[in-house]
Design a protein around this motif. Structure first.
Motif, PDB file in Angstrom:
ATOM      1  N   MET A 116      74.836  60.730  55.419  1.00  0.00           N
ATOM      2  CA  MET A 116      75.943  61.119  56.278  1.00  0.00           C
ATOM      3  C   MET A 116      77.233  60.438  55.836  1.00  0.00           C
ATOM      4  O   MET A 116      78.308  61.047  55.805  1.00  0.00           O
ATOM      5  N   GLU A 117      77.109  59.168  55.491  1.00  0.00           N
ATOM      6  CA  GLU A 117      78.270  58.404  55.050  1.00  0.00           C
ATOM      7  C   GLU A 117      78.824  58.971  53.748  1.00  0.00           C
ATOM      8  O   GLU A 117      80.034  59.080  53.554  1.00  0.00           O
ATOM      9  N   LEU A 118      77.927  59.345  52.832  1.00  0.00           N
ATOM     10  CA  LEU A 118      78.340  59.899  51.556  1.00  0.00           C
ATOM     11  C   LEU A 118      79.052  61.236  51.742  1.00  0.00           C
ATOM     12  O   LEU A 118      80.097  61.491  51.134  1.00  0.00           O
ATOM     13  N   ALA A 119      78.491  62.075  52.602  1.00  0.00           N
ATOM     14  CA  ALA A 119      79.103  63.382  52.837  1.00  0.00           C
ATOM     15  C   ALA A 119      80.510  63.236  53.412  1.00  0.00           C
ATOM     16  O   ALA A 119      81.448  63.926  53.005  1.00  0.00           O
ATOM     17  N   ALA A 120      80.661  62.307  54.364  1.00  0.00           N
ATOM     18  CA  ALA A 120      81.978  62.083  54.972  1.00  0.00           C
ATOM     19  C   ALA A 120      82.970  61.546  53.949  1.00  0.00           C
ATOM     20  O   ALA A 120      84.134  61.948  53.901  1.00  0.00           O
ATOM     21  N   ALA A 121      82.496  60.635  53.109  1.00  0.00           N
ATOM     22  CA  ALA A 121      83.391  60.041  52.118  1.00  0.00           C
ATOM     23  C   ALA A 121      83.813  61.051  51.065  1.00  0.00           C
ATOM     24  O   ALA A 121      84.961  61.062  50.620  1.00  0.00           O
ATOM     25  N   GLN A 122      82.893  61.939  50.669  1.00  0.00           N
ATOM     26  CA  GLN A 122      83.229  62.937  49.656  1.00  0.00           C
ATOM     27  C   GLN A 122      84.276  63.913  50.166  1.00  0.00           C
ATOM     28  O   GLN A 122      85.117  64.392  49.403  1.00  0.00           O
ATOM     29  N   GLN A 123      84.255  64.184  51.458  1.00  0.00           N
ATOM     30  CA  GLN A 123      85.269  65.046  52.043  1.00  0.00           C
ATOM     31  C   GLN A 123      86.653  64.401  51.979  1.00  0.00           C
ATOM     32  O   GLN A 123      87.670  65.088  51.954  1.00  0.00           O
ATOM     33  N   GLU A 124      86.690  63.061  51.933  1.00  0.00           N
ATOM     34  CA  GLU A 124      87.954  62.340  51.881  1.00  0.00           C
ATOM     35  C   GLU A 124      88.389  62.040  50.450  1.00  0.00           C
ATOM     36  O   GLU A 124      89.367  61.334  50.213  1.00  0.00           O
ATOM     37  N   GLY A 125      87.652  62.549  49.451  1.00  0.00           N
ATOM     38  CA  GLY A 125      88.061  62.349  48.070  1.00  0.00           C
ATOM     39  C   GLY A 125      87.390  61.203  47.364  1.00  0.00           C
ATOM     40  O   GLY A 125      87.781  60.830  46.254  1.00  0.00           O
ATOM     41  N   PHE A 126      86.381  60.589  47.988  1.00  0.00           N
ATOM     42  CA  PHE A 126      85.645  59.498  47.355  1.00  0.00           C
ATOM     43  C   PHE A 126      84.446  60.065  46.609  1.00  0.00           C
ATOM     44  O   PHE A 126      83.943  61.142  46.927  1.00  0.00           O
ATOM     45  N   THR A 127      83.979  59.336  45.650  1.00  0.00           N
ATOM     46  CA  THR A 127      82.759  59.723  44.953  1.00  0.00           C
ATOM     47  C   THR A 127      81.968  58.476  44.620  1.00  0.00           C
ATOM     48  O   THR A 127      82.463  57.363  44.765  1.00  0.00           O
ATOM     49  N   SER A 128      80.752  58.640  44.156  1.00  0.00           N
ATOM     50  CA  SER A 128      79.885  57.500  43.871  1.00  0.00           C
ATOM     51  C   SER A 128      80.212  56.868  42.528  1.00  0.00           C
ATOM     52  O   SER A 128      80.528  57.555  41.562  1.00  0.00           O
ATOM     53  N   ASN A 129      80.132  55.546  42.473  1.00  0.00           N
ATOM     54  CA  ASN A 129      80.296  54.846  41.197  1.00  0.00           C
ATOM     55  C   ASN A 129      79.291  55.345  40.178  1.00  0.00           C
ATOM     56  O   ASN A 129      79.553  55.409  38.991  1.00  0.00           O
ATOM     57  N   HIS A 130      78.100  55.707  40.674  1.00  0.00           N
ATOM     58  CA  HIS A 130      77.052  56.193  39.786  1.00  0.00           C
ATOM     59  C   HIS A 130      77.515  57.448  39.051  1.00  0.00           C
ATOM     60  O   HIS A 130      77.291  57.618  37.858  1.00  0.00           O
ATOM     61  N   LEU A 131      78.209  58.357  39.779  1.00  0.00           N
ATOM     62  CA  LEU A 131      78.688  59.577  39.168  1.00  0.00           C
ATOM     63  C   LEU A 131      79.824  59.309  38.206  1.00  0.00           C
ATOM     64  O   LEU A 131      79.935  59.922  37.154  1.00  0.00           O
ATOM     65  N   LEU A 132      80.706  58.365  38.583  1.00  0.00           N
ATOM     66  CA  LEU A 132      81.844  58.042  37.732  1.00  0.00           C
ATOM     67  C   LEU A 132      81.422  57.416  36.417  1.00  0.00           C
ATOM     68  O   LEU A 132      82.080  57.587  35.389  1.00  0.00           O
ATOM     69  N   GLU A 133      80.295  56.677  36.437  1.00  0.00           N
ATOM     70  CA  GLU A 133      79.909  55.903  35.281  1.00  0.00           C
ATOM     71  C   GLU A 133      78.882  56.598  34.378  1.00  0.00           C
ATOM     72  O   GLU A 133      78.442  56.041  33.387  1.00  0.00           O
ATOM     73  N   THR A 134      78.520  57.838  34.728  1.00  0.00           N
ATOM     74  CA  THR A 134      77.479  58.500  33.946  1.00  0.00           C
ATOM     75  C   THR A 134      77.915  58.751  32.510  1.00  0.00           C
ATOM     76  O   THR A 134      77.076  58.800  31.608  1.00  0.00           O
ATOM     77  N   ASN A 135      79.210  58.936  32.302  1.00  0.00           N
ATOM     78  CA  ASN A 135      79.700  59.214  30.950  1.00  0.00           C
ATOM     79  C   ASN A 135      80.109  57.953  30.200  1.00  0.00           C
ATOM     80  O   ASN A 135      80.591  58.027  29.070  1.00  0.00           O
ATOM     81  N   LYS A 136      79.970  56.788  30.823  1.00  0.00           N
ATOM     82  CA  LYS A 136      80.332  55.533  30.181  1.00  0.00           C
ATOM     83  C   LYS A 136      79.134  54.933  29.470  1.00  0.00           C
ATOM     84  O   LYS A 136      77.992  55.073  29.902  1.00  0.00           O
TER      85      LYS A 136
END
Length: 315
Positions: free
Chosen positions: A61-81
Motif C-alpha cells: 500500500m505504501e509503495l502504491a501511494a508513493a509511486q503515485q507521488e512520483g517516487f520509485t524503488s531504489n531497487h528499480l533505479l539501481e538495476t542498470n548500475k
C-alpha cells in the motif's frame, strides 16, 4: 527525474509473497480439517507468516501511494548500475593519545592522506583508519587534539563510548572489529599496531589467496607462557584458567592479524558477552577457539623485521 522514497528502499519479490500466502492457506487448511493438534513449529510458522503478510500488505500500500507521488524503488533505479565492489580489507590502526608522530610516519610510509588514501580505497579496495577512544575526561585537551587532527586528515575511527586506557586495549580491539563490520561490508578486517609498517601490495596479495575461506583467522600464530606473578610485564590475572602448565592456546600475534567478515560479524553480534583477557591477541584467539575457524599461520605476517615477501615490519 523520479525521486526515491527513503523508506521504500527494498526489493519486492512476487514469488516470496506468493509463497507466504500459500503457506498460510495450507496451514489454515490443516487446522480447519479437524486434524490433531498442530505442532509448536507449525504454530510458530502460522504466526510468523501472518505477521509477514501484514507487513507485506502495508508495504504494498505504501509503495502504491508513493509511486503515485512520483517516487520509485531504489531497487528499480539501481538495476542498470554495476554492482559496487566489496572492499578487500578494512585496516584498523590502533593508536593512542600522544602518538601523532607515529601516525604521521604511517601516513607517509604506507597509509597516505587525502587523495592517496582515497585512491588506495578505490583502486586496491583497502580502507585504513586510525582507531582511538575518548579521554576519561571527555572533551578535554586530549580529545580536542584528536578532533583537530581528524578535521585535517579525516582518517580516524573514533570510538565515542570507549575510554582510552592501555589496559582496555582488548576491549578496544573488540569494538573496532564490531564497528568496522557494521560500517563497511568488507571481505576481511585487520588489526594493526601504530608502530607497524604495512606493505599494502603484499597484504592484498596474501589476503586474495584466502578469499575461499569464509571463517579465516590469519596471522603469525604463536603460543607462549602465561605469567601468573603480579608485577610481571605480561601478567595475566586469569592465569589459572589456562591449566597446570599455564600455556596459552594458539593465537595470532597482536602486531597484525586479520579475520574474515563472518568472524567480524560474530564479534559484532556477541560483543557484550565475549570475554577479554589481559592482552588483545590472546583475547581475539579465545573468541574463535570454540568455533569452526580456519587458523592460517601466515609467516609473512610476523612483523619483527623486514624479510623477503614480508607483509609488515615492527619499528
Amino acid at each position: 527525474m523520479l525521486q526515491t522514497a527513503p523508506h521504500l528502499a527494498f526489493g519486492y519479490h512476487q514469488n516470496d509473497a506468493g509463497n507466504r500466502v500459500y503457506l498460510i492457506k495450507e496451514l489454515d487448511r490443516i487446522t480447519g480439517q479437524g486434524h490433531s493438534a498442530i505442532s509448536v513449529d507449525d504454530t510458530l510458522k502460522i504466526i510468523a507468516c501472518r505477521e509477514q503478510q501484514k507487513k507485506l500488505s502495508a508495504l504494498q500500500m505504501e509503495l502504491a501511494a508513493a509511486q503515485q507521488e512520483g517516487f520509485t524503488s531504489n531497487h528499480l533505479l539501481e538495476t542498470n548500475k554495476a554492482p559496487r565492489k566489496r572492499p578487500l580489507v578494512v585496516i584498523g590502526v590502533l593508536t593512542r593519545f600522544g602518538r601523532k608522530n607515529n601516525r604521521d610516519a604511517i601516513r607517509k610510509a604506507w597509509m597516505g592522506t587525502g587523495e592517496a588514501l582515497k585512491k588506495m580505497e578505490d583502486q586496491k579496495g583497502i580502507i585504513a583508519r586510525f582507531v582511538i577512544g575518548r579521554s576519561a575526561n571527555h572533551g578535554d585537551s586530549l580529545d580536542r587534539a584528536i578532533d583537530s587532527e581528524n578535521k585535517k586528515t579525516n582518517d580516524f575511527m573514533i570510538l565515542e563510548n570507549h575510554v582510552e586506557k592501555p589496559e582496555e586495549l582488548p576491549k578496544k580491539t573488540k569494538l573496532f572489529f564490531a564497528y568496522a563490520s557494521e560500517k563497511w561490508e568488507a571481505e576481511f578486517y585487520a588489526k594493526v599496531n601504530d608502530d607497524v609498517y604495512v606493505n599494502i601490495d603484499a597484504l592484498g596479495n596474501a589476503l586474495a589467496a584466502h578469499l575461499d575461506k569464509p571463517r579465516a583467522y590469519i596471522g603469525c600464530m604463536k603460543s607462549g607462557e602465561v605469567f601468573s606473578e603480579q608485577g610481571q610485564k605480561w601478567y595475566e590475572p586469569d592465569w589459572w584458567k589456562f591449566g597446570d602448565k599455564k600455556a596459552y592456546f594458539r593465537h595470532a600475534s597482536g602486531e597484525l592479524f586479520v579475520i574474515s567478515q563472518a568472524l567480524a560479524k560474530f564479534i559484532s553480534i556477541n560483543r557484550s558477552i565475549l570475554r577479554t583477557y589481559a592482552h588483545d591477541d590472546v583475547s581475539a584467539g579465545s573468541w574463535f577457539i570454540g568455533l569452526d575457524v580456519k587458523h592460517v599461520d601466515e609467516r609473512s605476517f610476523c612483523c619483527s623485521s623486514w624479510s623477503s615477501g614480508a607483509v609488515c615490519a615492527g619499528v
